[in-house]
Write a protein that holds these residues in place. Structure first.
Motif, PDB file in Angstrom:
ATOM      1  N   GLU A   2       0.166   2.674   8.031  1.00  0.00           N
ATOM      2  CA  GLU A   2      -0.857   2.131   7.143  1.00  0.00           C
ATOM      3  C   GLU A   2      -2.229   2.472   7.715  1.00  0.00           C
ATOM      4  O   GLU A   2      -2.443   2.426   8.925  1.00  0.00           O
ATOM      5  N   THR A  47       0.805  -1.217   0.000  1.00  0.00           N
ATOM      6  CA  THR A  47       0.000   0.000   0.000  1.00  0.00           C
ATOM      7  C   THR A  47       0.843   1.273   0.000  1.00  0.00           C
ATOM      8  O   THR A  47       0.300   2.367   0.136  1.00  0.00           O
ATOM      9  N   ALA A  94      -1.019   3.705   2.718  1.00  0.00           N
ATOM     10  CA  ALA A  94       0.014   4.142   3.670  1.00  0.00           C
ATOM     11  C   ALA A  94       0.314   5.622   3.450  1.00  0.00           C
ATOM     12  O   ALA A  94       0.722   6.022   2.372  1.00  0.00           O
TER      13      ALA A  94
END
Length: 301
Positions: free
Chosen positions: A148, A87, A143
């Motif tokens: 995150e 992410t 993130a």
């Protein structure tokens, strides 16, 4: 145009949508500087190293995780940027849920996701229309700023909005804040529903939803700039020394709400004289709870 906060892509299965993230809201609050009242000069916050007792500039400042007072682990922006997270550069959709299944307490600030160039136009529109037709929202991971996060994607007009979400363990359990058990009558519940009906609005454009605090602060600043007396706050209503029972309070509230909207009002609520203080008397738990319910709301006549 608002500035870009973050650039990356939405990952939707094998479909990738390059996007820019921009803020969806504006802050219209009035902000103040800290000043020295004697001469009205600005008061600044200076960054001082505790060990060397000297001011340091931005280039000398970084992040550190304190394990103990004498053991701090340095963490650089590059360390956080290079974390092995899928992410790190993508908003990765993890699933789709009905909008009604999301607890609003978990939803945070909103951001518009803008397609990044012509190549993103078609997949962006595909995702937007799929969300719209399914009446669902997407839950994603991404993130930002060294951590995150969980996010919610929904449709607003022709745009896709990303809402920051809180993780389940970030929501406090409210059970310790709940009042003791009480009994309510059907008449009391019907009275509350009648009051809700008189206060129902079609949208948020009504005068009741205006930011009167910011308006009052702006008027205060203008009055001081023109060297005139600022507006005086109205005196609060004096306490009448009378106790209004729950049904009477509801009836009186309905009457006031109707009166404010120019509607015909019914009979006024009955009030009772405030009982004199007397020595505490032991009562069974159930009766005490019922008695507490009747005496809790207090309102001026």
């Amino acid at each position: 145009m608002p500035r870009t906060i973050w650039s990356g892509a939405i990952s939707f299965g094998l479909v990738t949508v390059p996007i820019h993230v921009v803020s969806a809201t504006e802050d219209h609050s009035i902000h103040f500087h800290r000043v020295h009242l004697e001469d009205m000069a600005r008061v600044r916050t200076r960054k001082v190293c505790e060990l060397e007792d000297r001011e340091v500039d931005t280039a000398e400042i970084g992040k550190g995780y304190e394990i103990s007072r004498d053991n701090v682990i340095p963490i650089s922006d590059e360390d956080l940027r290079d974390l092995p997270l899928p992410t790190a550069k993508a908003i990765e959709i993890a699933g789709f849920l009905p909008w009604e299944s999301i607890d609003p307490i978990r939803i945070g600030d909103g951001y518009y996701l803008a397609p990044d160039g012509q190549v993103a136009a078609k997949p962006y529109k595909l995702l937007r229309q799929a969300l719209e037709r399914s009446s669902r929202v997407a839950v994603a991971r991404y993130a930002w700023s060294g951590r995150e996060r969980l996010g919610l994607l929904r449709v607003r007009g022709e745009a896709i909005v990303l809402h920051a979400m809180r993780w389940p363990d970030e929501i406090r359990d409210p059970s310790t804040l709940l009042p003791p058990p009480v009994e309510l009558t059907d008449e009391e519940i019907d009275g509350a529903l009648a009051l809700m009906d008189t206060m129902t609005r079609d949208d948020l454009d009504a005068p009741e939803f205006r930011d009167t605090y910011t308006e009052a602060v702006a008027e205060l600043i203008e009055a001081k700039r023109e060297h005139r007396q600022p507006p005086v706050a109205p005196e609060p209503a004096a306490e009448s020394g009378q106790l209004v029972d729950l049904m009477a309070a509801l009836q009186q509230s309905v009457s006031k709400a109707k009166e404010s909207r120019g509607e015909d009002t019914g009979a006024h609520a009955d009030v009772h004289e405030m009982p004199k203080k007397r020595a505490a008397k032991k009562t069974p738990a159930k009766k005490a709870a019922a008695k507490k319910t009747a005496r809790k709301p207090r309102k001026s006549a």
